[in-house]
Each structure stands twice: as C-alpha cells, then as structure tokens.
Motif scaffolding. Structure first.
Motif, PDB file in Angstrom:
ATOM      1  N   GLU A   1       0.835  -1.202   0.000  1.00 49.04           N
ATOM      2  CA  GLU A   1       0.000   0.000   0.000  1.00 49.04           C
ATOM      3  C   GLU A   1       0.870   1.252   0.000  1.00 49.04           C
ATOM      4  OE1 GLU A   1      -2.650  -0.309   3.322  1.00 49.04           O
ATOM      5  OE2 GLU A   1      -4.235  -1.200   2.072  1.00 49.04           O
ATOM      6  N   LEU A   2       1.973   1.200   0.756  1.00 49.06           N
ATOM      7  CA  LEU A   2       2.878   2.348   0.812  1.00 49.06           C
ATOM      8  C   LEU A   2       3.488   2.620  -0.560  1.00 49.06           C
ATOM      9  CD1 LEU A   2       4.553   4.486   2.324  1.00 49.06           C
ATOM     10  CD2 LEU A   2       6.212   2.682   2.852  1.00 49.06           C
ATOM     11  N   THR A   3       3.949   1.572  -1.235  1.00 48.35           N
ATOM     12  CA  THR A   3       4.549   1.788  -2.559  1.00 48.35           C
ATOM     13  C   THR A   3       3.522   2.331  -3.537  1.00 48.35           C
ATOM     14  OG1 THR A   3       4.135  -0.516  -3.234  1.00 48.35           O
ATOM     15  CG2 THR A   3       6.250  -0.032  -2.212  1.00 48.35           C
ATOM     16  N   PHE A   4       2.253   1.900  -3.385  1.00 48.60           N
ATOM     17  CA  PHE A   4       1.202   2.429  -4.259  1.00 48.60           C
ATOM     18  C   PHE A   4       0.990   3.914  -4.008  1.00 48.60           C
ATOM     19  CE2 PHE A   4      -3.200   3.527  -5.184  1.00 48.60           C
ATOM     20  CZ  PHE A   4      -3.336   3.061  -6.487  1.00 48.60           C
ATOM     21  N   SER A   5       0.979   4.309  -2.717  1.00 50.64           N
ATOM     22  CA  SER A   5       0.739   5.719  -2.392  1.00 50.64           C
ATOM     23  C   SER A   5       1.905   6.609  -2.808  1.00 50.64           C
ATOM     24  CB  SER A   5       0.470   5.875  -0.894  1.00 50.64           C
ATOM     25  OG  SER A   5       1.630   5.587  -0.141  1.00 50.64           O
ATOM     26  N   LEU A   6       3.120   6.042  -2.852  1.00 51.72           N
ATOM     27  CA  LEU A   6       4.293   6.826  -3.240  1.00 51.72           C
ATOM     28  C   LEU A   6       4.431   6.954  -4.752  1.00 51.72           C
ATOM     29  CD1 LEU A   6       6.955   5.421  -0.753  1.00 51.72           C
ATOM     30  CD2 LEU A   6       5.977   7.721  -0.741  1.00 51.72           C
ATOM     31  N   ARG A   7       3.761   6.090  -5.493  1.00 52.97           N
ATOM     32  CA  ARG A   7       3.913   6.094  -6.942  1.00 52.97           C
ATOM     33  C   ARG A   7       3.439   7.412  -7.533  1.00 52.97           C
ATOM     34  NH1 ARG A   7       0.669   1.447  -9.590  1.00 52.97           N
ATOM     35  NH2 ARG A   7      -1.041   2.905  -9.233  1.00 52.97           N
ATOM     36  N   PRO A   8       4.236   8.051  -8.387  1.00 56.63           N
ATOM     37  CA  PRO A   8       3.793   9.314  -8.999  1.00 56.63           C
ATOM     38  C   PRO A   8       2.525   9.116  -9.813  1.00 56.63           C
ATOM     39  CG  PRO A   8       6.141   8.976  -9.340  1.00 56.63           C
ATOM     40  CD  PRO A   8       5.594   7.686  -8.785  1.00 56.63           C
ATOM     41  N   PRO A   9       1.630  10.087  -9.804  1.00 55.07           N
ATOM     42  CA  PRO A   9       0.386   9.940 -10.554  1.00 55.07           C
ATOM     43  C   PRO A   9       0.608  10.041 -12.050  1.00 55.07           C
ATOM     44  CG  PRO A   9       0.536  12.151  -9.636  1.00 55.07           C
ATOM     45  CD  PRO A   9       1.705  11.367  -9.091  1.00 55.07           C
ATOM     46  N   GLY A  10      -0.305   9.432 -12.802  1.00 55.76           N
ATOM     47  CA  GLY A  10      -0.331   9.606 -14.260  1.00 55.76           C
ATOM     48  C   GLY A  10      -1.376  10.642 -14.595  1.00 55.76           C
ATOM     49  N   GLY A  11      -2.410  10.260 -15.352  1.00 52.68           N
ATOM     50  CA  GLY A  11      -3.530  11.163 -15.581  1.00 52.68           C
ATOM     51  C   GLY A  11      -4.279  11.406 -14.288  1.00 52.68           C
ATOM     52  N   LEU A  12      -4.796  12.626 -14.099  1.00 58.49           N
ATOM     53  CA  LEU A  12      -5.383  12.996 -12.820  1.00 58.49           C
ATOM     54  C   LEU A  12      -6.589  12.127 -12.470  1.00 58.49           C
ATOM     55  CD1 LEU A  12      -5.476  14.785 -10.363  1.00 58.49           C
ATOM     56  CD2 LEU A  12      -6.694  16.508 -11.713  1.00 58.49           C
ATOM     57  N   VAL A  13      -7.537  12.022 -13.391  1.00 56.99           N
ATOM     58  CA  VAL A  13      -8.759  11.259 -13.098  1.00 56.99           C
ATOM     59  C   VAL A  13      -8.434   9.790 -12.891  1.00 56.99           C
ATOM     60  CG1 VAL A  13     -10.995  10.522 -14.012  1.00 56.99           C
ATOM     61  CG2 VAL A  13     -10.263  12.892 -14.287  1.00 56.99           C
ATOM     62  N   GLU A  14      -7.619   9.223 -13.764  1.00 58.84           N
ATOM     63  CA  GLU A  14      -7.282   7.813 -13.641  1.00 58.84           C
ATOM     64  C   GLU A  14      -6.535   7.525 -12.343  1.00 58.84           C
ATOM     65  OE1 GLU A  14      -7.659   8.883 -17.950  1.00 58.84           O
ATOM     66  OE2 GLU A  14      -6.663   9.733 -16.198  1.00 58.84           O
ATOM     67  N   SER A  15      -5.613   8.401 -11.976  1.00 60.93           N
ATOM     68  CA  SER A  15      -4.827   8.194 -10.760  1.00 60.93           C
ATOM     69  C   SER A  15      -5.702   8.285  -9.514  1.00 60.93           C
ATOM     70  CB  SER A  15      -3.697   9.223 -10.682  1.00 60.93           C
ATOM     71  OG  SER A  15      -2.788   9.046 -11.744  1.00 60.93           O
TER      72      SER A  15
END
Length: 348
Positions: free
Chosen positions: A192-206
């Motif tokens: 979960e932590l690695t998911f939250s740290l991942r930079p976003p892509g498109g705003l809505v999709e992220s």
C-alpha cells in the motif's frame, strides 16, 4: 462623486455601516464579486470572505483596526458569489463625522490576474516545478527500494516460515503461523505504501485508482465526478493528487464516513476540488477532523494540505460541523492552458 464611484469597473468600492453591513455597491463590485446591488446591500460584508477567515474573526478585526487607526490594508483571498476565490488587495477606511464613527469605505482590487501573469515566467513557478519534480523523484526512489528490496525480502521470510511450519511439531505450529500472518500483514502495508508513493499519471485515472485502493474493504461508498477541460500540467496533477491523497487517507482513518465524493472542475484557469464525506465532521473548534488530536491527522495533515496548495499558488480550506461530515476544498492554477481532450469517464 457618487456617479464617478458607481462608474468605476476595475475596483469594487462600497460602503459599510458601523457594524459592517453593506450600504452601497458600485459597478466594479458587481463585476468582481458577482452580486448585484439588490442582492448584497443590507448583508454583512463577512459574506465576501472565505469561511475559515470568518471563523478566525478577520472581518471584525479589519473593522476594529480601521476604526482604531483610520485605515487598514491587506492582501488576501476573497470569495465571489459563485464560491470561487480570487486574490485581492483590500483597504478599509473609517469614516467619521463630528468625531463619531459613521461607517467605513471599502475598496477591493483584484490581483489574481496579475499574480497569474507574474508567476508563469518568474522564479516562483520554476522553483515550484523543480520542487515537485524532486519530491516525486524521491518518492519513486523510496517506492522502488521498498518494492525491490524490503518487500521481496519479507516475502522470502514468509516462504521460509511456511516451510519450517510443515516440519515443526503441532505445539509450535500455531506460534509460527502467527508470525507468518504478521509478515503477510506487513507486506500488505508496504505494498500500500509503494502504491501511495507512486507518482500519478492522468489525474482522473490516478485518483480513481487511489480511491479504489484506499477505500477497499472499508465499507465507504466512493464517487469521483469531474468536469475538466483536459488533463492539467504535470505539476498541477501532482499537487491535486497529493492533496486529495492526504484528504482521502484522513477520511479512511478518522472520519467514520459511509460515503465520500471527490469533485474536480476546471475553473478560473485552474482545478477546483472538493472532497466531501458524511462522517463525524470537525471538532467544535474546527481545527482538525474528529479523532485523536495528536494522531496521524492532527494539525500536521491539515498544514501539509494547505501548504502544498498555497505553494502551488492556490488556496485550501476545510469546513463541516460536528456530525455533519467534512468538506476539504481547494484550487490550484493549471498553467497557461490545459491539455486538449476530455478526461476519462467518471467512476460510479
């Protein structure tokens, strides 16, 4: 003189009685604020301030200081009739007759356009972009290290524990299974932590993915609505995503909500966002979400959201009464233009 004041369009000029009730309203005030004279005359001028400034007593403080010093000036955020905000230079002048306070004259000059034009080529915008890029690089580095090293090592430990468990006597098996379960739970939290740290892509999709991941197994119904002209620049996407990320995690941990909605709108050459929940609302003081005052939310989470929005050149606020849910609302500029095309379809 009255005709001259009424004809001014680039400044809001209006009169207040000694208690702050609006008694006159010029053409510039109507253009900047969105209220007609018939709508606003007779209303207390605090309606022109953001809710958090009203709660902090800023309107009354402005009148008090103007009455004491003759004049009071500031630069800050103000609110239009439609709820949008703009940066303004404000002055309040006390009006006396025969030594008696008869009222106040107030002048508001909109600065949002000036600030937006100055920020794009200036050092502030470039510095913000570099800061965001550095933060996201560091997040990516940490996420990669956790995923490729720590998680893999713990998965290997779990596999070894299960192999040992098959060989141990029954009297030791239960204790080993408890250790194995603890390792599995730790691996889940790290993922979960690695998911939250991942930079976003498109705003809505992220945000859609983060909503699903964060509220999974919580029983909270999620909704994402948007009316965007397109995906904003990367720096804006990161700012919006990180603020929403903090707000949604607070909903999960502290709000006791059954429903949360995220609304994204293109407005004033930026992105306007509301994160609403139907949970326990704010504490009576309105300083933080209900929950442990010194816990993970506390004042730090609020300050982090506000500082990120303001560093991007925007604003942030929080509102909600005890037992009536909470709304986190903010706006950040989206640069000179949004990307072409529509955002993806909203989730139900």
């Amino acid at each position: 003189m009255t005709l001259l004041v009424q004809s001014v369009r680039d400044h809001a000029i209006f009169m207040l009685d000694p208690h702050g009730v609006i008694s006159s309203w010029n053409t510039g005030a109507e253009r900047i604020k969105g209220y007609t004279a018939d709508e606003i005359v007779g209303t207390h001028f605090s309606v022109l301030y953001p809710p958090e400034d009203v709660a902090a007593g800023k309107p009354a403080e402005g009148l008090r200081r103007a009455a004491a010093d003759g004049r009071w000036e500031e630069e800050g955020w103000r609110v239009r009739k439609d709820g949008t905000r703009f940066r303004a230079a404000v002055s309040i002048t006390a009006l006396h007759e025969d030594g008696v306070l008869r009222g106040f004259g107030k002048v508001i000059r909109e600065l949002t356009e000036r600030h937006g034009q100055a920020r794009a080529p200036g050092e502030r915008g470039a510095l913000m972009a570099r800061l965001v890029q550095a933060q996201e690089r560091e997040r990516r580095r940490i996420a990669s290290g956790v995923h490729d090293d720590t998680i893999q090592s713990m998965v290997a430990v779990g596999m070894r524990l299960r192999l040992w468990g098959a060989e141990l006597p029954d009297k030791h098996a239960a204790g080993l299974r408890a250790i194995d379960d603890a390792v599995d739970a730790a691996v889940h939290r790290l993922r979960e932590l690695t998911f939250s740290l991942r930079p976003p892509g498109g705003l809505v999709e992220s945000l859609s993915g983060y909503l699903e991941q964060t509220m999974r197994d919580t029983g909270v119904t999620c909704e994402l609505r948007h009316d965007l002209d397109g995906d904003p620049p990367d720096e804006t996407v990161v700012a919006v995503y990180r603020i929403c990320q903090e707000a949604l995690m607070n909903v999960r941990k502290h709000a006791g909500a059954g429903r949360v909605a995220v609304e994204l709108t293109s407005r004033d050459r930026g992105v306007h966002v509301r994160v609403r929940d139907d949970g326990v609302g704010l504490t009576p003081g309105g300083a933080a979400l209900s929950g442990p005052p010194d816990g993970e939310m506390g004042h730090f989470g609020l300050a982090e959201m506000r500082e990120r929005a303001e560093a991007a050149g925007g604003w942030w606020s929080i509102g909600g009464r005890p037992g009536e849910g909470t709304t986190v609302e903010f706006w950040v500029p989206a640069g000179p233009a949004l990307a072409d095309g529509r955002a993806a379809s909203p989730r139900g």
